[in-house]
Design a protein around this motif. Structure first.
Motif, PDB file in Angstrom:
ATOM      1  N   TRP A   1      41.683  40.890  34.269  1.00  0.00           N
ATOM      2  CA  TRP A   1      43.030  41.000  34.848  1.00  0.00           C
ATOM      3  C   TRP A   1      43.478  39.650  35.364  1.00  0.00           C
ATOM      4  CZ3 TRP A   1      41.648  45.645  38.518  1.00  0.00           C
ATOM      5  CH2 TRP A   1      41.534  46.805  37.747  1.00  0.00           C
ATOM      6  N   GLU A   2      43.310  38.649  34.578  1.00  0.00           N
ATOM      7  CA  GLU A   2      43.636  37.286  35.007  1.00  0.00           C
ATOM      8  C   GLU A   2      45.014  37.238  35.667  1.00  0.00           C
ATOM      9  OE1 GLU A   2      42.796  34.386  32.030  1.00  0.00           O
ATOM     10  OE2 GLU A   2      43.899  32.815  33.099  1.00  0.00           O
ATOM     11  N   ARG A   3      45.037  36.947  36.963  1.00  0.00           N
ATOM     12  CA  ARG A   3      46.276  36.834  37.740  1.00  0.00           C
ATOM     13  C   ARG A   3      46.135  35.607  38.630  1.00  0.00           C
ATOM     14  NH1 ARG A   3      46.951  40.469  34.999  1.00  0.00           N
ATOM     15  NH2 ARG A   3      47.799  42.563  35.287  1.00  0.00           N
TER      16      ARG A   3
ATOM     17  N   VAL B   1      38.013  42.651  42.740  1.00  0.00           N
ATOM     18  CA  VAL B   1      39.358  42.175  42.381  1.00  0.00           C
ATOM     19  C   VAL B   1      39.361  40.646  42.273  1.00  0.00           C
ATOM     20  CG1 VAL B   1      41.763  42.006  43.149  1.00  0.00           C
ATOM     21  CG2 VAL B   1      40.549  44.167  43.362  1.00  0.00           C
TER      22      VAL B   1
ATOM     23  N   GLU C   1      31.676  39.090  44.461  1.00  0.00           N
ATOM     24  CA  GLU C   1      32.295  38.321  43.374  1.00  0.00           C
ATOM     25  C   GLU C   1      31.225  37.539  42.615  1.00  0.00           C
ATOM     26  OE1 GLU C   1      34.274  34.810  44.441  1.00  0.00           O
ATOM     27  OE2 GLU C   1      35.382  34.636  42.551  1.00  0.00           O
TER      28      GLU C   1
ATOM     29  N   GLN D   1      39.223  36.178  33.069  1.00  0.00           N
ATOM     30  CA  GLN D   1      38.702  37.524  33.259  1.00  0.00           C
ATOM     31  C   GLN D   1      39.723  38.583  32.839  1.00  0.00           C
ATOM     32  OE1 GLN D   1      35.681  37.911  33.635  1.00  0.00           O
ATOM     33  NE2 GLN D   1      35.101  35.857  34.271  1.00  0.00           N
TER      34      GLN D   1
ATOM     35  N   LEU E   1      47.671  35.762  42.375  1.00  0.00           N
ATOM     36  CA  LEU E   1      46.985  36.728  43.234  1.00  0.00           C
ATOM     37  C   LEU E   1      45.582  36.225  43.566  1.00  0.00           C
ATOM     38  CD1 LEU E   1      46.876  39.498  44.606  1.00  0.00           C
ATOM     39  CD2 LEU E   1      46.088  40.470  42.450  1.00  0.00           C
ATOM     40  N   HIS E   2      44.902  35.708  42.548  1.00  0.00           N
ATOM     41  CA  HIS E   2      43.552  35.208  42.745  1.00  0.00           C
ATOM     42  C   HIS E   2      43.555  34.075  43.773  1.00  0.00           C
ATOM     43  CE1 HIS E   2      39.367  34.437  41.716  1.00  0.00           C
ATOM     44  NE2 HIS E   2      39.667  33.158  41.725  1.00  0.00           N
TER      45      HIS E   2
ATOM     46  N   THR F   1      40.478  39.017  38.713  1.00  0.00           N
ATOM     47  CA  THR F   1      41.729  38.248  38.614  1.00  0.00           C
ATOM     48  C   THR F   1      41.458  36.778  38.307  1.00  0.00           C
ATOM     49  OG1 THR F   1      41.717  37.922  41.008  1.00  0.00           O
ATOM     50  CG2 THR F   1      43.051  39.752  40.179  1.00  0.00           C
TER      51      THR F   1
END
Lengths: 220, 258
Positions: free
Chosen positions: A50-52, A40, A112, A48, A55-56, A44
Motif C-alpha cells: 500500500w505504498e503511500r 501500516v 515494522e 510495499q 502517510l508513511h 505504506t
C-alpha cells in the motif's frame, strides 16, 4: 531479615501489583494499537503493498517524535492527557497513560522491523494465490514474523519494567519506585538490594519466557 | 487458453523508461507445456508475471480462458489468480507452516472447510510423492522436496495453468530431474497447462512442447518442438547452445543446423 524489610512486606506486595497493572495496560496498548500501526508503517513504505509516501512520512515522523522524548519528560508533558484519559494524574492507572504513549510507537517500530524480514517472495506467492490484504497480513506477515514478534514483545516488556520505575514521579508506585523511594532516598540499602533482586528475577523470567515462546514459534 | 495480445511492460527507473517486454502476442493452447527461454534480462520472467498481473501490464491484454485478466478489479483478479498456480525459483513456502498447511493455504484463503482442504492437500502431496512429509516443516526438506511441495500447493486449487518461474534454477541436476518429472506428470496426467520460464535448454528439452525465445524484451522466435525436424530461423540457438551445459545440447544442435 531486618526490621526494615519486614515492615515493608505489605508495601512490596502493593508495589508488585502496581507494576503488574502498569505493564499490563502499557503492553496491551502497545499490542492493540502499536501492532497495527507497525503493520501500516510497513505496508505504506516504499515498494510495499500500500505504498503511500505521504502517510508513511507522517506516521514515521510521529513515531520518531514520541520516541525522542526522554520518558520522564514525556510523563510530565502528557499530564493534561493523563487527566483526560485516567481522570487523575496520580497512581498506577495515571502512570499507565504515558507508559502506553511511549510503548505504542516503540512496539510499532519493532513490529515494522519484524515484518520487514518476511521474505518478499512469500508475500508475492500469497498474492499470486489470490490472498486478500487481510489474509496476507494475518496468515503471512504475522505468522511468518511470529518468532521475531515474540522477541520484540519481550524486549518491550523488559524495557517497560524499567520505564515503570520512573512512574514514581507521578505517584505511580510499582517495584522500581519502591527501590528509589526507600532504598535510594532513605539509604535503606537492604531494601534497595531486595527490590533490585526482585526486578532481576522478573526480568530474567520475562526474557526466558519470551525466548521459549519465540523458539516454539520458529520453524525456519 | 492463455492469449497475450500486444501485452507490454515498461518500467520507469531514474527518470528513464526501460522496456522490459515489448508489445507481445502469444497463444498458449490448452494442456500445452510452453517454454519461455532467453538469457537473463531478456524479459521472460516479466512476461510470465504479466499473465497473473504480479506485474501490471503497461499495454495490451491478457486473456485466460477467454477472460480479460487485464480488465479485472481487485476481487475478480484474486479469483482469477486461483486458476493460475505459480511456482517460483526460490520456492516461497511459508516457513512457519507445516508442509500440509502450506498446501492447504490456497484452499483456506479461498474459503474451503478445514477437512476438505486437508483431504485435497493430502491428495496433492501424494501426487508429488511427499504425503509422508505432511507434518514436517519446510526447513526439514531438501530443495527439490521444497519445490515439489510448492508444486503441490500450486495445483491444490485445481488451476487450469501453472506459471513456473525458473522452477529448477536453484536446484542441482539430480533434484532438477525429480521436479521436472513432477511437472511433466501434472501436465500429462492432469492436463494442466504449463508456462515455464527457464534459461536452460535441458529444461525446455525435457518439459516443453513449444518454446518462445526472448531477447531484449521481444519474442524473437517461436518454435514447435513436436515438429521433427524443428525449424529455427534465428541464430539464437547457437547462443543458447553456448550458454547451456554440454549434455543439454542435442535438441538445439539439431535446431541450429537447420
Amino acid at each position: 531479615m531486618s526490621e526494615d524489610l519486614i515492615s515493608l512486606l505489605p508495601e512490596l506486595w502493593t508495589a508488585l501489583g502496581e507494576t503488574g497493572v502498569m505493564l499490563a495496560i502499557a503492553l496491551s496498548a502497545a499490542v492493540v494499537l502499536g501492532g497495527p500501526l507497525g503493520i501500516v508503517l510497513f505496508l505504506t513504505g516504499r515498494g510495499q503493498l500500500w505504498e503511500r509516501p505521504r502517510l508513511h512520512f507522517v506516521l514515521n515522523a510521529a513515531v520518531n517524535l514520541v520516541r525522542s522524548f526522554p520518558f520522564v519528560i514525556l510523563l510530565v508533558v502528557l499530564v493534561p492527557l493523563t487527566r483526560i484519559v485516567a481522570g487523575t494524574t496520580i497512581g498506577p492507572l495515571a502512570a499507565a497513560v504515558p507508559l502506553s504513549a511511549a510503548a505504542i510507537p516503540y512496539f510499532a517500530r519493532l513490529v515494522e522491523q519484524s515484518v520487514r524480514d518476511v521474505s518478499p517472495g512469500v508475500i508475492e506467492a500469497a498474492q499470486a494465490m489470490g490472498a486478500t490484504p487481510l489474509q496476507l497480513i494475518v496468515k503471512v506477515l504475522i505468522t511468518e514474523a511470529a518468532p521475531t514478534l515474540a522477541s520484540s514483545l519481550t524486549v518491550l516488556a523488559v524495557s517497560f519494567i524499567s520505564y515503570s520505575a520512573a512512574a514514581g514521579i507521578v505517584g505511580g508506585g510499582g517495584i522500581g519506585d519502591l527501590a528509589i523511594r526507600f532504598g535510594y532516598y532513605r539509604f535503606q540499602t537492604d531494601v534497595m538490594l531486595i527490590t533490585v533482586a526482585i526486578l532481576i528475577v522478573i526480568v530474567q523470567s520475562v526474557q526466558a519466557a519470551g525466548n521459549l515462546l519465540s523458539r516454539r514459534l520458529d520453524h525456519r | 487458453m492463455i492469449a497475450l495480445q500486444d501485452v507490454s511492460k515498461t518500467f520507469r527507473a531514474s527518470g528513464r523508461d526501460i522496456v522490459a517486454v515489448a508489445p507481445t502476442t502469444l497463444d498458449i493452447g490448452n494442456g500445452q507445456s510452453f517454454g519461455l527461454i532467453g538469457s537473463s534480462g531478456a524479459g521472460k520472467s516479466t512476461l510470465l508475471r504479466l499473465i497473473n498481473r504480479l506485474e501490471e501490464p503497461t499495454g495490451g491484454r491478457v486473456l485466460v480462458d477467454g477472460v480479460d485478466i487485464t480488465a479485472l478489479g481487485p476481487k475478480d483478479l484474486r479469483h482469477a489468480r486461483r486458476l493460475l498456480g505459480m511456482v517460483f525459483q526460490s520456492f516461497n513456502l511459508l516457513a512457519n507452516r507445516t508442509v500440509l498447511e502450506n498446501v492447504t493455504f490456497p484452499l483456506e484463503i479461498a474459503g474451503q472447510s478445514r477437512t476438505a482442504a486437508r483431504r485435497r492437500a493430502l491428495e496433492c502431496l501424494d501426487h508429488v510423492h511427499l504425503a509422508d512429509r505432511a507434518d514436517d516443516y519446510p526447513a526439514q526438506l531438501s530443495g527439490g522436496q521444497k519445490q515439489r511441495v510448492a508444486i503441490a500447493r500450486a495445483i491444490a486449487p485445481k488451476p487450469s495453468a501453472l506459471l513456473c518461474d525458473e522452477p529448477t534454477s536453484a536446484l542441482d541436476p539430480q533434484t532438477t530431474e525429480s521436479v521436472l518429472d513432477t511437472l511433466l506428470r501434472i501436465n500429462r496426467d492432469l492436463g494442466v497447462t504449463l508456462v515455464t520460464v527457464t534459461h536452460s535448454m535441458d529444461v525446455v528439452r525435457k518439459l516443453c512442447d513449444a518454446v518462445a525465445v526472448m531477447e531484449n524484451g521481444h519474442v524473437i522466435e517461436r518454435i514447435d518442438l513436436r515438429d521433427r525436424p524443428a525449424v529455427a530461423t534465428s541464430n539464437l540457438a547457437r547462443r543458447l547452445l553456448e550458454s547451456a551445459a554440454a549434455p543439454a545440447a542435442p535438441l538445439f544442435r539439431e535446431l541450429a543446423h537447420v
